[in-house]
Design a protein around this motif. Structure first.
Motif, PDB file in Angstrom:
ATOM      1  N   SER A  36     -15.384  13.009  21.458  1.00 16.19           N
ATOM      2  CA  SER A  36     -14.624  11.849  22.054  1.00 16.19           C
ATOM      3  C   SER A  36     -13.920  12.586  22.898  1.00 16.19           C
ATOM      4  N   ASN A  37     -13.802  13.793  23.082  1.00 21.49           N
ATOM      5  CA  ASN A  37     -12.999  14.787  23.886  1.00 21.49           C
ATOM      6  C   ASN A  37     -13.877  15.335  25.132  1.00 21.49           C
ATOM      7  N   HIS A  38     -13.768  14.794  25.988  1.00 19.58           N
ATOM      8  CA  HIS A  38     -14.889  15.016  27.191  1.00 19.58           C
ATOM      9  C   HIS A  38     -14.445  16.179  27.952  1.00 19.58           C
ATOM     10  N   THR A  39     -13.200  16.852  27.570  1.00 22.54           N
ATOM     11  CA  THR A  39     -12.794  17.991  28.197  1.00 22.54           C
ATOM     12  C   THR A  39     -13.131  19.294  27.375  1.00 22.54           C
ATOM     13  N   PHE A  40     -13.513  19.186  26.131  1.00 18.81           N
ATOM     14  CA  PHE A  40     -13.739  20.026  25.184  1.00 18.81           C
ATOM     15  C   PHE A  40     -15.076  20.230  25.125  1.00 18.81           C
ATOM     16  N   ASP A  41     -15.648  21.377  25.219  1.00 20.44           N
ATOM     17  CA  ASP A  41     -16.955  21.858  25.432  1.00 20.44           C
ATOM     18  C   ASP A  41     -17.478  22.423  24.027  1.00 20.44           C
ATOM     19  N   LEU A  42     -18.240  21.366  23.414  1.00 19.11           N
ATOM     20  CA  LEU A  42     -18.787  21.678  21.807  1.00 19.11           C
ATOM     21  C   LEU A  42     -19.720  22.677  22.036  1.00 19.11           C
ATOM     22  N   GLU A  43     -20.554  22.802  22.947  1.00 23.80           N
ATOM     23  CA  GLU A  43     -21.604  23.745  23.046  1.00 23.80           C
ATOM     24  C   GLU A  43     -21.080  25.091  23.248  1.00 23.80           C
ATOM     25  N   VAL A  44     -20.070  25.197  23.869  1.00 23.58           N
ATOM     26  CA  VAL A  44     -19.371  26.669  24.165  1.00 23.58           C
ATOM     27  C   VAL A  44     -18.608  27.032  22.784  1.00 23.58           C
TER      28      VAL A  44
END
Length: 123
Positions: A36-44
């Motif tokens: 839900s946090n679009h500023t947090f890049d889960l891939e990175v």
């Protein structure tokens, strides 16, 4: 929905969850993400936490510890990052990576729920 999608959706229902990924730590690639946090890049973040797991495994081997990693907790000022190595898929090198808002999360319950999600995950 497949098993991975259902597992990610269920993990996002954990109190305080802001992101989750299923990751292959042999390659650093994600098999699925939800957040839900679009500023947090889960891939990175997933790729970076792959290095955390590899370092811990190397350290355990250097120490001659014949054991397995259940989970790794990284506590930040406003977040918990919970890395759960999937015991049922150890040979495959998979882990669930869960990001929790520290103010809203119950860490013990999150760990319990991840164990339950893992037991239902079929890959």
């Amino acid at each position: 929905m497949n098993s991975v999608d259902l597992a990610l959706k269920e993990a996002m229902e954990i109190d305080g969850a802001t992101g989750v990924a299923l990751v292959d730590f042999t390659s650093g690639m994600t098999l699925g993400t939800l957040g839900s946090n679009h500023t947090f890049d889960l891939e990175v973040a997933a790729a970076g936490n792959t290095e955390v797991i590899r370092a811990k495994i190397r350290t355990m081997e250097s120490l001659g510890l014949a054991d397995t990693i259940e989970d790794i907790l990284i506590t930040l000022g406003r977040q918990y990052h919970l890395i759960r190595l999937l015991q049922s898929h150890t040979g495959r090198g998979l882990f669930l990576y869960l990001v929790l808002d520290k103010a809203r999360a119950n860490l013990a319950m999150a760990r319990h729920r991840l164990r339950s999600i893992e037991s239902q995950l079929d890959i």
